[in-house]
Each structure stands twice: as structure tokens, then as C-alpha cells.
Design an enzyme around this catalytic site. Structure first.
Site, PDB file in Angstrom:
ATOM      1  N   ASP A  44      38.587  43.211  40.256  1.00 32.70           N
ATOM      2  CA  ASP A  44      37.777  42.094  39.785  1.00 32.70           C
ATOM      3  C   ASP A  44      36.864  41.580  40.895  1.00 32.70           C
ATOM      4  O   ASP A  44      36.048  40.683  40.680  1.00 32.70           O
ATOM      5  CB  ASP A  44      38.629  40.980  39.184  1.00 32.70           C
ATOM      6  CG  ASP A  44      39.678  40.432  40.124  1.00 32.70           C
ATOM      7  OD1 ASP A  44      39.732  40.861  41.296  1.00 32.70           O
ATOM      8  OD2 ASP A  44      40.465  39.563  39.692  1.00 32.70           O
ATOM      9  N   LYS A 111      47.013  45.910  37.884  1.00 32.80           N
ATOM     10  CA  LYS A 111      47.359  45.068  39.027  1.00 32.80           C
ATOM     11  C   LYS A 111      47.387  43.609  38.605  1.00 32.80           C
ATOM     12  O   LYS A 111      46.461  43.127  37.953  1.00 32.80           O
ATOM     13  CB  LYS A 111      46.384  45.266  40.189  1.00 32.80           C
ATOM     14  CG  LYS A 111      46.715  44.409  41.425  1.00 32.80           C
ATOM     15  CD  LYS A 111      46.054  44.932  42.677  1.00 32.80           C
ATOM     16  CE  LYS A 111      44.571  44.636  42.723  1.00 32.80           C
ATOM     17  NZ  LYS A 111      44.273  43.174  42.821  1.00 32.80           N
ATOM     18  N   GLU A 113      48.000  39.610  40.088  1.00 34.43           N
ATOM     19  CA  GLU A 113      48.096  38.728  41.242  1.00 34.43           C
ATOM     20  C   GLU A 113      49.151  37.663  40.982  1.00 34.43           C
ATOM     21  O   GLU A 113      49.214  37.097  39.885  1.00 34.43           O
ATOM     22  CB  GLU A 113      46.752  38.048  41.522  1.00 34.43           C
ATOM     23  CG  GLU A 113      45.660  39.009  41.946  1.00 34.43           C
ATOM     24  CD  GLU A 113      44.384  38.285  42.344  1.00 34.43           C
ATOM     25  OE1 GLU A 113      44.417  37.046  42.513  1.00 34.43           O
ATOM     26  OE2 GLU A 113      43.346  38.965  42.482  1.00 34.43           O
ATOM     27  N   GLU A 180      47.570  41.041  50.906  1.00 28.07           N
ATOM     28  CA  GLU A 180      46.251  40.667  51.421  1.00 28.07           C
ATOM     29  C   GLU A 180      46.361  39.468  52.352  1.00 28.07           C
ATOM     30  O   GLU A 180      46.957  38.452  52.001  1.00 28.07           O
ATOM     31  CB  GLU A 180      45.288  40.342  50.279  1.00 28.07           C
ATOM     32  CG  GLU A 180      43.901  39.952  50.779  1.00 28.07           C
ATOM     33  CD  GLU A 180      42.849  39.885  49.696  1.00 28.07           C
ATOM     34  OE1 GLU A 180      41.707  39.546  50.024  1.00 28.07           O
ATOM     35  OE2 GLU A 180      43.170  40.178  48.523  1.00 28.07           O
TER      36      GLU A 180
END
EC number: 2.1.2.11
Length: 262
Positions: A44, A111, A113, A180
Site C-alpha cells: 500500500d 500482509k 499490519e 519495520e
């Protein structure tokens, strides 16, 4: 030969490394996969580098489906991971609907988050044949809650929370992790403690794989590059060579270096 999740799991077991890059269209998907990059992330992040947005929040599921279809058409055997966008995991029903659309568009994995609260969704998706990559640490979809793009897990409490969440999601059946902007020592510890392969971005060379946004590693993203970015285009002068140099650097351990970590 097509790359599968089993390929990446065996790579971790054997102590090897693998590379991941973002792509959003058929042309770059082909070039990246031909360079030997094991996985392509339809991120994204397209909100930032394709649409010119200031965050990933405006990106819709319909847009993610379109770009996943494009990437799938150009792919030459890399594993395709597609982001479930902002609010796509707000309820279990929304998560299942988003995963269905992305897998039918050509993704091999989705994926999500978040943190430990993703465990139920991961278990349900696994039962329905959908592997999940769990993105932890700095989660860009939560930029407004986080108050900006900040390193996560810097203090003892934050580090313990991240490590515990990773273990919970590993037990739930997470196929891959992305860490991250997580301190190097903590990233290395999480990589050792979980069975699933761990992909780093601003994390640690000890992670099993590395990912960068394609536009960042080509040096064409606007603004000052993040600390964890290395400009491979500047070193090679050619896109194909840059993709190959990135793949080589990840696999020989020269990227990321200390200056790319926190």
C-alpha cells in the site's frame, strides 16, 4: 522455478537470506523477478510513490486488487505478497473479504499490519488456505495513532511487548513477519525466537530477509531518503543491475549495514 513459502522457510532453516522488493505493475514485476528477488510485495506504499499521497491511509482495497493483478501478470516466479489496506482488518468479515479479493487477484499471501490482536484472523485465514505475513513495529497505516514515523520497541516495555506479540502470532501460524523500524538487537532476538522467516526494513542484518520500496532503492522517491535506504541505482546506473545488486547485497550480508539500522 516458482518461489513458495516453503522455499523461504527452508532458507531460514539453512541459515540463508532472501530478498523482497515492492512492485506495482507488470513491467517492474517482471524485471524484479528476473533479477532473482524471491518475493514481490504489492504494498500500500503505492499511496506514497504512485499516487503522491502523504501516507498509505487513502489506499483502497479496489486499488490494491488492481495493482496485484498487474504484478501477477508480469511475475516470473517470485512469491507475491499483497497488503490488506487501511481498515481492511477492522473486523474478521472485512479481513476475509479483503483476503479473498487479493488472493483471487493473484497474490500468494496477504500482509496485515498490527500486533498480537491479529492472532484470530491469522488462524482463520490459515484454515481457509491463506498464508499471512504479519507487519509489526512501525505500521504505516497507524501513522496517525503513532504520531509519526518513529522507531518502535526502543524502551524495555515496548521491546517486551513486540517480542511477546511476535511469539503469539508465530504460534497462531504466521507464515512471515515484517519488522519495520525496530532496533537491531530486538529485531535479531525476534528473528531467533520465532519459527517463521522474518523480513527486515530498518531492522537488522540478522533478519532472514530484507525488503525495500522499489522507488527508494532506485533513488527516485521524493524527499530525503530514510536511514534504512541504500540507493542501488546510484551505484549501478541501470535498473536491472540495481535489482541484481540489491539481491546480491542482501544475500551476501553487505546490506543492511550498521548505518541502515537503529
Amino acid at each position: 522455478m516458482s518461489i513458495t513459502i516453503r522455499t523461504l522457510q527452508k532458507r531460514k532453516q539453512d541459515g540463508g537470506k532472501f530478498s523482497v522488493l515492492t512492485a506495482y505493475d507488470a513491467c517492474f514485476s517482471r524485471l524484479i523477478s528476473e533479477a532473482g528477488v524471491e518475493a514481490i510485495l504489492v504494498g500500500d506504499s503505492l499511496g506514497n510513490v504512485i499516487q503522491g499521497q502523504t501516507s498509505t491511509v487513502p489506499v483502497t482495497l479496489e486499488q490494491m486488487v488492481y495493482h496485484t493483478q498487474c504484478v501477477a501478470r508480469g511475475n516470473q516466479g517470485s512469491l507475491i505478497i499483497a497488503d490488506i489496506p487501511f481498515m481492511g482488518a477492522a473486523t474478521l468479515e472485512r479481513t476475509l473479504n479483503a483476503a479473498t479479493a487479493l488472493m483471487q487477484a493473484g497474490a500468494n499471501m496477504v500482509k496485515l499490519e498490527g500486533s498480537a490482536w491479529l492472532a484470530e484472523a491469522i488462524e482463520v485465514l490459515n484454515r481457509n488456505g491463506v498464508p499471512v505475513c504479519a507487519h509489526m513495529g512501525l505500521t504505516p497505516q497507524a501513522v496517525n495513532s503513532l504520531g509519526g514515523y518513529r522507531v518502535q520497541g526502543k524502551d524495555d516495555d515496548g521491546a517486551a511487548e513486540l517480542l511477546n506479540a511476535a511469539k503469539i502470532l508465530d504460534q497462531a501460524g504466521t507464515a512471515l513477519f515484517v519488522l519495520e523500524c525496530v532496533p537491531r538487537a530486538l529485531s535479531a532476538e525476534i528473528t531467533r525466537e520465532v519459527a517463521a522467516p522474518v523480513i527486515g526494513i530498518g531492522a537488522a542484518p540478522e533478519c532472514d530477509g530484507q525488503v525495500l520500496v522499489m522507488h527508494d532503492m532506485l533513488g527516485i522517491s521524493p524527499g530525503k531518503p530514510a536511514r534504512f535506504v541504500r540507493n542501488f541505482m546510484a551505484e549501478t546506473g541501470d535498473m536491472r543491475a540495481a535489482f541484481k545488486a540489491y539481491d546480491d547485497a542482501v544475500k551476501d550480508g553487505s546490506f543492511p549495514a550498521d548505518e541502515h539500522c537503529f
